[in-house]
Design a protein around this motif. Structure first.
Motif, PDB file in Angstrom:
ATOM      1  N   PRO A 115     -87.540  -5.810 -40.833  1.00 36.74           N
ATOM      2  CA  PRO A 115     -87.137  -7.066 -40.410  1.00 36.74           C
ATOM      3  C   PRO A 115     -88.098  -8.160 -40.960  1.00 36.74           C
ATOM      4  CG  PRO A 115     -88.253  -5.938 -38.843  1.00 36.74           C
ATOM      5  CD  PRO A 115     -88.370  -4.886 -40.090  1.00 36.74           C
ATOM      6  N   TYR A 116     -87.441  -9.385 -40.834  1.00 35.51           N
ATOM      7  CA  TYR A 116     -88.300 -10.613 -41.220  1.00 35.51           C
ATOM      8  C   TYR A 116     -87.709 -11.717 -40.349  1.00 35.51           C
ATOM      9  CZ  TYR A 116     -84.497 -11.366 -44.333  1.00 35.51           C
ATOM     10  OH  TYR A 116     -82.845 -11.403 -44.736  1.00 35.51           O
ATOM     11  N   VAL A 117     -88.450 -12.938 -40.535  1.00 37.91           N
ATOM     12  CA  VAL A 117     -87.995 -14.305 -39.682  1.00 37.91           C
ATOM     13  C   VAL A 117     -87.677 -15.072 -40.848  1.00 37.91           C
ATOM     14  CG1 VAL A 117     -88.450 -15.971 -38.019  1.00 37.91           C
ATOM     15  CG2 VAL A 117     -88.977 -13.582 -37.812  1.00 37.91           C
ATOM     16  N   GLU A 118     -86.498 -15.792 -41.052  1.00 35.65           N
ATOM     17  CA  GLU A 118     -86.307 -16.589 -42.061  1.00 35.65           C
ATOM     18  C   GLU A 118     -86.610 -18.077 -41.632  1.00 35.65           C
ATOM     19  OE1 GLU A 118     -83.325 -15.960 -45.286  1.00 35.65           O
ATOM     20  OE2 GLU A 118     -82.370 -17.522 -44.337  1.00 35.65           O
ATOM     21  N   LEU A 119     -87.176 -18.973 -41.991  1.00 34.87           N
ATOM     22  CA  LEU A 119     -87.537 -20.324 -41.622  1.00 34.87           C
ATOM     23  C   LEU A 119     -87.792 -21.357 -42.799  1.00 34.87           C
ATOM     24  CD1 LEU A 119     -91.103 -20.684 -39.679  1.00 34.87           C
ATOM     25  CD2 LEU A 119     -90.277 -18.684 -41.125  1.00 34.87           C
ATOM     26  N   HIS A 120     -87.576 -22.536 -42.565  1.00 31.24           N
ATOM     27  CA  HIS A 120     -87.625 -23.631 -43.370  1.00 31.24           C
ATOM     28  C   HIS A 120     -88.890 -23.993 -43.503  1.00 31.24           C
ATOM     29  CE1 HIS A 120     -87.145 -27.589 -45.185  1.00 31.24           C
ATOM     30  NE2 HIS A 120     -85.830 -27.175 -45.364  1.00 31.24           N
ATOM     31  N   PRO A 121     -89.434 -24.354 -44.951  1.00 27.92           N
ATOM     32  CA  PRO A 121     -90.974 -25.021 -45.135  1.00 27.92           C
ATOM     33  C   PRO A 121     -91.353 -26.014 -44.113  1.00 27.92           C
ATOM     34  CG  PRO A 121     -89.359 -24.593 -47.254  1.00 27.92           C
ATOM     35  CD  PRO A 121     -88.367 -24.567 -46.179  1.00 27.92           C
ATOM     36  N   ARG A 122     -90.418 -27.095 -43.839  1.00 23.28           N
ATOM     37  CA  ARG A 122     -90.991 -27.925 -42.931  1.00 23.28           C
ATOM     38  C   ARG A 122     -91.327 -27.271 -41.646  1.00 23.28           C
ATOM     39  NH1 ARG A 122     -86.565 -31.565 -44.764  1.00 23.28           N
ATOM     40  NH2 ARG A 122     -85.773 -31.744 -42.501  1.00 23.28           N
ATOM     41  N   LEU A 123     -90.547 -26.520 -40.886  1.00 26.03           N
ATOM     42  CA  LEU A 123     -90.768 -25.890 -39.953  1.00 26.03           C
ATOM     43  C   LEU A 123     -92.386 -25.019 -39.929  1.00 26.03           C
ATOM     44  CD1 LEU A 123     -90.494 -25.127 -36.913  1.00 26.03           C
ATOM     45  CD2 LEU A 123     -88.616 -23.199 -37.843  1.00 26.03           C
ATOM     46  N   ALA A 124     -92.152 -24.188 -41.036  1.00 26.69           N
ATOM     47  CA  ALA A 124     -93.269 -23.247 -41.294  1.00 26.69           C
ATOM     48  C   ALA A 124     -94.641 -24.363 -41.293  1.00 26.69           C
ATOM     49  CB  ALA A 124     -93.254 -22.516 -42.555  1.00 26.69           C
ATOM     50  N   GLY A 125     -94.451 -25.476 -42.187  1.00 26.01           N
ATOM     51  CA  GLY A 125     -95.543 -26.185 -42.276  1.00 26.01           C
ATOM     52  C   GLY A 125     -96.035 -26.734 -40.927  1.00 26.01           C
ATOM     53  N   ARG A 126     -95.262 -27.274 -40.047  1.00 20.02           N
ATOM     54  CA  ARG A 126     -95.638 -27.927 -38.692  1.00 20.02           C
ATOM     55  C   ARG A 126     -96.202 -26.730 -37.869  1.00 20.02           C
ATOM     56  NH1 ARG A 126     -90.514 -29.505 -37.363  1.00 20.02           N
ATOM     57  NH2 ARG A 126     -90.242 -27.878 -35.493  1.00 20.02           N
ATOM     58  N   LEU A 127     -95.815 -25.369 -38.134  1.00 19.75           N
ATOM     59  CA  LEU A 127     -96.340 -24.542 -37.177  1.00 19.75           C
ATOM     60  C   LEU A 127     -97.657 -23.850 -37.791  1.00 19.75           C
ATOM     61  CD1 LEU A 127     -93.245 -22.689 -36.010  1.00 19.75           C
ATOM     62  CD2 LEU A 127     -94.281 -24.387 -34.775  1.00 19.75           C
ATOM     63  N   GLY A 128     -97.919 -24.168 -39.043  1.00 21.76           N
ATOM     64  CA  GLY A 128     -99.078 -23.501 -39.565  1.00 21.76           C
ATOM     65  C   GLY A 128     -98.786 -21.822 -40.035  1.00 21.76           C
ATOM     66  N   ILE A 129     -97.349 -21.654 -40.600  1.00 21.88           N
ATOM     67  CA  ILE A 129     -97.118 -20.353 -40.941  1.00 21.88           C
ATOM     68  C   ILE A 129     -96.937 -20.286 -42.274  1.00 21.88           C
ATOM     69  CG2 ILE A 129     -95.359 -18.736 -40.508  1.00 21.88           C
ATOM     70  CD1 ILE A 129     -94.833 -19.911 -37.715  1.00 21.88           C
TER      71      ILE A 129
END
Length: 722
Positions: A613-627
């Motif tokens: 499995p994996y979790v797909e997320l947008h770069p802006r969201l990833a950047g905001r969450l530090g992921i």
């Protein structure tokens, strides 16, 4: 391939999705069988995806069940048993529960991958032998909302009212919430041919999928915005004078009420709800409204919602208003998911239906089916609980206490799966008939090993309504039996010695009589004819009837022959993001896995392509969450928590995350999903719920074994029958 091998080839069909692609099987040397192309079958014309090509891997003995298993005490290990002991245990447990708590305390849960014969006999077993109202199947989680909307609008439900071959000839096609490039790849040629012929393809999806990349225009709405989007397009069609007034007046009813509802969904409001810009709304309305012919196809995106029936109804309204239904190369259709999702619900697995797609509450239908079964109409139970309601009530005083489950894996595939797993554990008796030791089978008191696609004859009905024939190409292992044989043996032990034959063709002949005169009329379809014609489209009431590849060309199946508009309005999802759970989660499938993964996770080739499995997320969201890409993240909803690696991509909306649902363990997406039900169809809201996403420490990500391992030390290898 040598002439001898070709002579040994058997024409059959893929066991996976609703295309039911044609293939040829040849007994293998270093593996159970080899797959050859079958270019003469009209649906896939020889093309196969990786799942189809690798399907024989599951026939190997080291990845599947080869004998019954029993659990002697709660929490104890499963052990090998012979068939008489296993069947005696099942029959005794079912009879005891029924005697103590009544017939509705025993239940049956089926699957959309079972053949028509198995689905039919499972429904008959529930109602005639057990006398229970509580039978349903995992197809309720597939296209039940589309089915309900189809019946409401047209009086009849068939996934596609036209063959796939019609798609390349339409002028404009809107595909809503479907990704056939990954879920049914051989179908993609039809969409490519559509564009090559000058037609327009519009894809509606919160993600820029492989299918969306093929489109002339991709709309990317918020999850849950599909109903408002359809109503906004209908508003623009009406405002811009693109309504086919002659068609509406001659062949429909209820337009004025639908018109009034749509006019409350003006473009600016729809943009605020969906996030789709007004200029795109106008472009789609003009493109579809001005096309001479057009189709709308929906899939699980708009359907797996607590407002799924109304959402599909609104897309049907768009077809009706523009005159794109009941005409060649036009209409609304649903891309069915499971291999026999269509046939599986036509012949008695659903809680509210009898064979032939008859209502179980219709006195005439009850009388007809009871006569075929040789029982009194009043002995047949009424409608039972829909799939999630049945699962939610397992083990409760007023619910099902003993469950026979065939061809399904709800411990992974059901919404709110943590809760469903608890309910499965609460049963007095759980009996699972399956090919492999799935996550649900691991919870069972009795596990019955059954034959699979290449080891048995039987029919399925694909998404077009084409009844096709799977032919037995190989012998099953000695300790494996067909579900038909199992049901007959159980029926005899429970006092019903006749009416449950083990031969598939014999069961189908009875199915033909039971379906005669019903909406899904198979009376004119026989095994020889299916083989000779590469499938027969229902309804087909007599042997000399040509079958019905295209529905509704002369009239719709309503009492007055008119299609009915649905006057529906936008409403929120069962759960919307808030401060605690600020993001949308949507779920779906990937190319190399299928449904709960119970089978495909045992195929090395497919696991290599999609290992977890994996979790797909947008770069802006990833950047905001530090992921960072590849790092483990936790996704939490009001129902549970899942942990999987992040996959950072700009193909998804910044307010949305995506997880595939094929895996158990820590990465189980359905630990999160919302069981809010559509009030008409009983469909749970798989496609959206509110979540939060957080980074987690390395080492906290993982899942339970993915199912590619052997049965394990907890299970002694069963011996063949002696």
């Amino acid at each position: 391939m040598t002439p001898t091998a070709l002579a040994a080839a058997t024409d059959t069909h893929c066991p996976y999705c609703s295309l039911q692609c044609g293939m040829r099987l040849v007994p293998g040397t270093d593996r159970p069988a080899e797959v050859l192309e079958r270019p003469d079958f009209p649906v896939n014309r020889g093309a196969l995806c990786g799942k189809g090509r690798s399907a024989p891997a599951l026939l190997a003995r080291d990845v599947r069940l080869t004998g019954p298993l029993l659990r002697d005490r709660p929490g104890g290990p499963l052990r090998a048993a012979d068939w008489p002991e296993a069947l005696d245990r099942v029959a005794t447990g079912l009879a005891r529960t029924r005697a103590r708590h009544g017939p509705d305390a025993v239940g049956v849960f089926g699957g959309g991958g079972l053949t028509n014969e198995k689905a039919y006999l499972l429904g008959k077993f529930a109602r005639v032998v057990l006398g229970t109202a509580n039978i349903d199947y995992n197809g309720r989680f597939c296209m039940s909302s589309a089915a309900a909307a189809h019946r409401r609008a047209f009086g009849l439900d068939r996934g596609l009212p036209f063959p796939l071959a019609d798609i390349p000839h339409t002028g404009c096609l809107i595909l809503v919430g479907g990704n056939p490039a990954e879920t049914m790849p051989p179908a993609v040629r039809y969409f490519r041919e559509l564009r090559e012929n000058g037609g327009k393809l519009i894809v509606v999806d919160p993600r820029r999928t492989r299918t969306a990349e093929l489109a002339d225009l991709h709309l990317q709405p918020r999850p849950g915005g599909d109903l408002a989007l359809a109503l906004g397009l209908l508003h623009l069609v009406i405002a811009d004078g693109l309504v086919d007034q002659e068609f509406v007046a001659r062949r429909t009813s209820g337009f004025e009420q639908a018109r009034a509802a749509a006019m409350a969904h003006w473009p600016d409001r729809v943009e605020r709800i969906t996030g789709v810009p007004v200029h795109q709304l106008r472009e789609v309305a003009a493109m579809f409204g001005r096309a001479a012919t057009g189709m709308v196809l929906t899939a699980r995106g708009p359907e797996q919602q607590s407002k799924g029936t109304d959402t599909v109804g609104a897309w049907i309204d768009l077809c009706l208003a523009t005159g794109k239904a009941g005409r060649p190369y036009s209409g609304y259709g649903c891309l069915t998911g499971q291999g026999n999702g269509q046939g599986g619900r036509e012949h008695g697995q659903k809680a509210d239906q009898l064979p032939g797609y008859r209502s179980i509450e219709d006195p005439v239908a009850r009388e007809h089916v009871a006569a075929v079964w040789g029982v009194a109409p009043e002995s047949l139970p009424g409608p039972g609980r829909s799939a999630y309601e049945l699962l939610d009530g397992l083990g409760r005083p007023d619910g099902v206490r003993a469950l026979l489950l065939a061809g399904s894996n709800p411990a992974v595939s059901a919404p709110n799966a943590n809760h469903v797993t608890e309910r499965l554990r609460a049963l007095d008796l759980l009996v699972v008939a399956d090919v492999v030791l799935s996550e649900t089978a691991r919870l069972a008191d009795v596990v019955l090993p059954v034959t699979q696609w290449a080891e048995e004859d039987g029919t399925t009905t694909n998404l077009e309504g084409r009844v096709i024939l799977r032919r037995r190409a190989l012998d099953p292992p000695p300790g494996v039996r067909s579900e038909l044989w199992v049901l007959g043996e159980l029926a005899a032990r429970l006092g019903v010695s006749k009416g449950f034959p083990a031969g598939a063709e014999q069961v189908f002949e009875e199915l033909r009589r039971a379906s005669a005169g019903g909406d899904a009329d198979y009376a004119g379809i026989g095994y020889e004819r299916i083989a000779a014609e590469d499938g027969v489209f229902w309804p087909c009431p007599t042997p000399d009837h040509p079958g019905t590849p295209r529905l509704f060309l002369d009239r719709f199946a309503t009492p007055d022959g008119r299609a009915r508009f649905a006057a529906v309005t936008h409403r929120p999802a069962g759960e919307e993001p808030d401060d605690d759970y600020p993001l949308y989660l949507t779920t779906g499938r990937v190319l190399a896995q299928y449904q709960s993964g119970a089978q495909t996770r045992r195929v090395a080739e497919l696991n290599a392509a999609a290992p977890g499995p994996y979790v797909e997320l947008h770069p802006r969201l990833a950047g905001r969450l530090g992921i960072a890409d590849g790092e483990p993240v936790a996704v939490t909803s009001r129902r549970g928590r899942a942990v999987a690696p992040a996959r950072v991509t700009d193909t998804i909306r910044p307010d949305t995350v995506f997880m595939p649902f094929h895996w158990a363990g820590a990465g189980r997406a359905n630990s999160l999903t919302n069981p809010a039900l559509d009030p008409v169809s009983g469909m749970p809201e798989f496609k959206l719920c509110a979540v939060r996403v957080e980074p987690v420490g390395v080492g906290l990500v993982g899942s339970e074994p993915l199912g590619s391992e052997p049965l394990g030390s907890e299970v002694a290898k069963p011996e063949p029958d002696r």
